[in-house]
Design an enzyme around this catalytic site. Structure first.
Site, PDB file in Angstrom:
ATOM      1  N   ARG A   1     -11.079  15.582   8.480  1.00  0.00           N
ATOM      2  CA  ARG A   1     -12.067  15.836   7.516  1.00  0.00           C
ATOM      3  C   ARG A   1     -13.270  16.343   8.076  1.00  0.00           C
ATOM      4  O   ARG A   1     -13.866  15.606   8.909  1.00  0.00           O
ATOM      5  CB  ARG A   1     -12.014  14.507   6.634  1.00  0.00           C
ATOM      6  CG  ARG A   1     -10.819  14.259   5.931  1.00  0.00           C
ATOM      7  CD  ARG A   1     -11.244  13.217   4.904  1.00  0.00           C
ATOM      8  NE  ARG A   1     -10.084  12.474   4.296  1.00  0.00           N
ATOM      9  CZ  ARG A   1      -9.798  11.358   4.116  1.00  0.00           C
ATOM     10  NH1 ARG A   1     -10.776  10.667   4.590  1.00  0.00           N
ATOM     11  NH2 ARG A   1      -8.683  10.940   3.916  1.00  0.00           N
TER      12      ARG A   1
ATOM     13  N   ARG B   1      -2.556  -2.072  -3.593  1.00  0.00           N
ATOM     14  CA  ARG B   1      -4.022  -1.334  -3.003  1.00  0.00           C
ATOM     15  C   ARG B   1      -3.887  -0.155  -3.762  1.00  0.00           C
ATOM     16  O   ARG B   1      -3.088   0.767  -3.813  1.00  0.00           O
ATOM     17  CB  ARG B   1      -3.927  -0.823  -1.597  1.00  0.00           C
ATOM     18  CG  ARG B   1      -4.919   0.107  -1.365  1.00  0.00           C
ATOM     19  CD  ARG B   1      -4.889   0.616  -0.003  1.00  0.00           C
ATOM     20  NE  ARG B   1      -6.087   1.400   0.067  1.00  0.00           N
ATOM     21  CZ  ARG B   1      -6.197   2.471   0.899  1.00  0.00           C
ATOM     22  NH1 ARG B   1      -5.066   3.133   1.175  1.00  0.00           N
ATOM     23  NH2 ARG B   1      -7.286   3.211   1.101  1.00  0.00           N
TER      24      ARG B   1
ATOM     25  N   ASN C   1       0.882  -1.280   0.041  1.00  0.00           N
ATOM     26  CA  ASN C   1       0.077  -0.009  -0.024  1.00  0.00           C
ATOM     27  C   ASN C   1       0.860   1.175   0.136  1.00  0.00           C
ATOM     28  O   ASN C   1       1.457   1.884   1.113  1.00  0.00           O
ATOM     29  CB  ASN C   1      -0.814   0.000   1.196  1.00  0.00           C
ATOM     30  CG  ASN C   1      -1.727   1.176   1.326  1.00  0.00           C
ATOM     31  OD1 ASN C   1      -1.850   2.288   0.710  1.00  0.00           O
ATOM     32  ND2 ASN C   1      -2.583   1.090   2.455  1.00  0.00           N
TER      33      ASN C   1
ATOM     34  N   HIS D   1     -13.065   2.584   0.964  1.00  0.00           N
ATOM     35  CA  HIS D   1     -12.773   1.583   2.004  1.00  0.00           C
ATOM     36  C   HIS D   1     -13.621   0.376   1.397  1.00  0.00           C
ATOM     37  O   HIS D   1     -14.035  -0.614   2.389  1.00  0.00           O
ATOM     38  CB  HIS D   1     -13.419   1.843   3.503  1.00  0.00           C
ATOM     39  CG  HIS D   1     -12.754   3.110   3.972  1.00  0.00           C
ATOM     40  ND1 HIS D   1     -13.315   3.981   4.434  1.00  0.00           N
ATOM     41  CD2 HIS D   1     -11.526   3.327   4.325  1.00  0.00           C
ATOM     42  CE1 HIS D   1     -12.374   5.075   5.149  1.00  0.00           C
ATOM     43  NE2 HIS D   1     -11.499   4.440   4.937  1.00  0.00           N
TER      44      HIS D   1
ATOM     45  N   GLU E   1      -7.896  -5.802   5.293  1.00  0.00           N
ATOM     46  CA  GLU E   1      -7.846  -5.173   3.813  1.00  0.00           C
ATOM     47  C   GLU E   1      -6.717  -6.097   3.182  1.00  0.00           C
ATOM     48  O   GLU E   1      -6.676  -6.641   2.007  1.00  0.00           O
ATOM     49  CB  GLU E   1      -7.873  -3.758   3.799  1.00  0.00           C
ATOM     50  CG  GLU E   1      -8.979  -2.960   4.058  1.00  0.00           C
ATOM     51  CD  GLU E   1      -8.622  -1.582   4.574  1.00  0.00           C
ATOM     52  OE1 GLU E   1      -8.237  -1.381   5.679  1.00  0.00           O
ATOM     53  OE2 GLU E   1      -8.908  -0.578   3.639  1.00  0.00           O
TER      54      GLU E   1
END
Ligand code: ADP
Length: 395
Positions: free
Chosen positions: A238, A90, A7, A179, A382
């Site tokens: 965020r 990823r 990733n 996600h 993941e």
């Protein structure tokens, strides 16, 4: 078959070496601050940890360094690079083109490049990871696994924005969701536990970045993140959903330009912005316990927003069989789970206080026996999904 899962971020690199058939993690690690001073945390099995401060000026040097450690005499994770069968990457944005994982070739690289305008911060770094692996491991296949792919089953009425339709057809303006690998893994675990044919599941992935997904019969039908990961829940830094009118208002009042407003909403808002303490929820929970009012408001805002999406997805799904909490906050913060599910008795959602407080790294039920809706904590994985998809495409 050993899969190297990578990733690659703009200044970081996370990796795992996984046996895709047994799910065993042979090694994992994180290189941070690439291009700055470089720090690498590396873990072989569960007990052997290695932390190295070493300048890593480029991603290529970082990947070479990792491969070097994996084959080094001292660590002996693998005796040679030849033991790695393939690399799973990823990739954040797959647009509408990628509905599932794919073997990488020149055409695929071109497609991912074309999607850079939709994910200018992420796709270039992900691509860099792919290109470096092609260069330093030229005989190994690379597979791209997309964060957006799982959400490609959303119906049009849930992914369109209510703006002139030609901006969707001409400029690809729509909700994509992120996600996806996590929402897929967690909902799939819940389906196995529920062991029934038709399922309605709400997955709450609550980490630094957070999103919720409505999963019907194993397929994503709605999710909270949008064109970018800024939409939806309030997150570490965020803002999540705000009135779009906030943007011109702030630009005028504070003389901000586009770059500044993006920075403000992505990096200075959310838990950090409201609490004024930290983007790490642990610090905010502690401050709240010590009487800090803004910290308490921050926690209440976060939980109310999670609750609003759970309720709206109950409507979209026509009921809920299970709610799953996952990722850093979802797996560890019992307070957030408790408050987000409080007063939802009218939807037959009732958390069991004692079960909710128990600590474990396994899948676990935290709802009361009286609760018709099952509430689970399911640790996400993941990397395992990436390893398995890669294995399936190269075996
Ligand atoms: P990322 O999105 O970077 O993968 P993670 O899923 O690791 O993030 O989640 C990180 C978040 O999890 C941090 O904000 C941290 O505050 C939160 N977290 C981790 N452990 C706990 C805990 N015990 N209580 C509350 N929050 C926690």
């Amino acid at each position: 078959m050993l899969i190297f899962v990578l990733n690659a971020g703009s200044s970081s690199l996370k990796y795992q070496l996984i046996d895709a058939e047994t799910a065993e993690v042979k090694a994992s690690g994180l290189c941070e601050r690439i291009g700055i001073d470089g720090v690498m945390k590396h873990q072989i099995a569960e007990h052997r940890k290695l932390e190295i401060d070493q300048p890593m000026p480029t991603h290529k040097e970082a990947i070479e360094f990792v491969l070097d450690i994996l084959t080094h005499d001292d660590t002996k994770v693998i005796s040679s690079i030849d033991e790695i069968s393939a690399i799973g990457h990823r990739v954040v944005h797959g647009g509408e083109h990628f509905k599932k994982s794919t073997l990488v070739n020149e055409e695929i690289i071109k497609k991912i490049e074309e999607l850079i305008p939709l994910a200018p911060l992420h796709n270039p770094a992900n691509l860099l990871g792919i290109k470096i692996c092609q260069e330093i491991l030229p005989d190994k296949p690379n597979v791209a696994v997309f964060d957006t792919a799982f959400h490609q089953t959303m119906p049009e009425e849930n992914y369109l924005y209510a703006v002139p339709h030609e901006d969707y057809t001409e400029h690809h303006l729509r909700k994509y969701g992120f996600h996806g690998t996590s929402h897929y893994f967690v909902s799939n675990e819940a389906i196995k536990i529920l062991n029934k044919k038709d399922t309605k599941i709400v997955v709450c992935h609550l980490g630094n970045g957070s999103s919720i997904c409505a999963v019907k019969n194993g397929k994503s039908i709605d999710t909270t993140m949008g064109l970018t990961p800024l939409e939806g829940l309030m997150m570490g830094t965020r803002s999540g959903n705000i009135d779009a009118g906030v943007i011109p208002y702030l630009m005028e009042k504070k003389g901000m330009d586009t770059h500044q407003i993006i920075d403000y909403l992505n990096k200075k808002s959310g838990i950090l912005g409201i609490s004024g303490i930290s983007s790490d929820l642990r610090d905010v929970i502690q401050a709240s316990q010590e009487g800090d009012e803004r910290a308490t408001i921050c926690i209440n805002m976060l939980c109310n927003r999670i609750k609003k999406y759970i309720c709206s997805y109950a409507g979209i799904l026509g009921g809920i069989d299970a709610i799953c909490f996952t990722a850093g906050i979802g797996e560890n913060a019992s307070l957030i789970r408790e408050k987000a599910c409080a007063n939802l008795g009218f939807l037959n959602i009732k958390i069991d206080k004692k079960r909710n407080e128990e600590k474990s790294s396994n899948n676990r039920l935290i709802s009361h026996d009286d609760s018709k809706v099952k509430v689970f904590v399911i640790p996400t994985n993941e990397e395992l999904v990436i390893a398995k998809d890669t294995y399936a495409l190269v075996k």
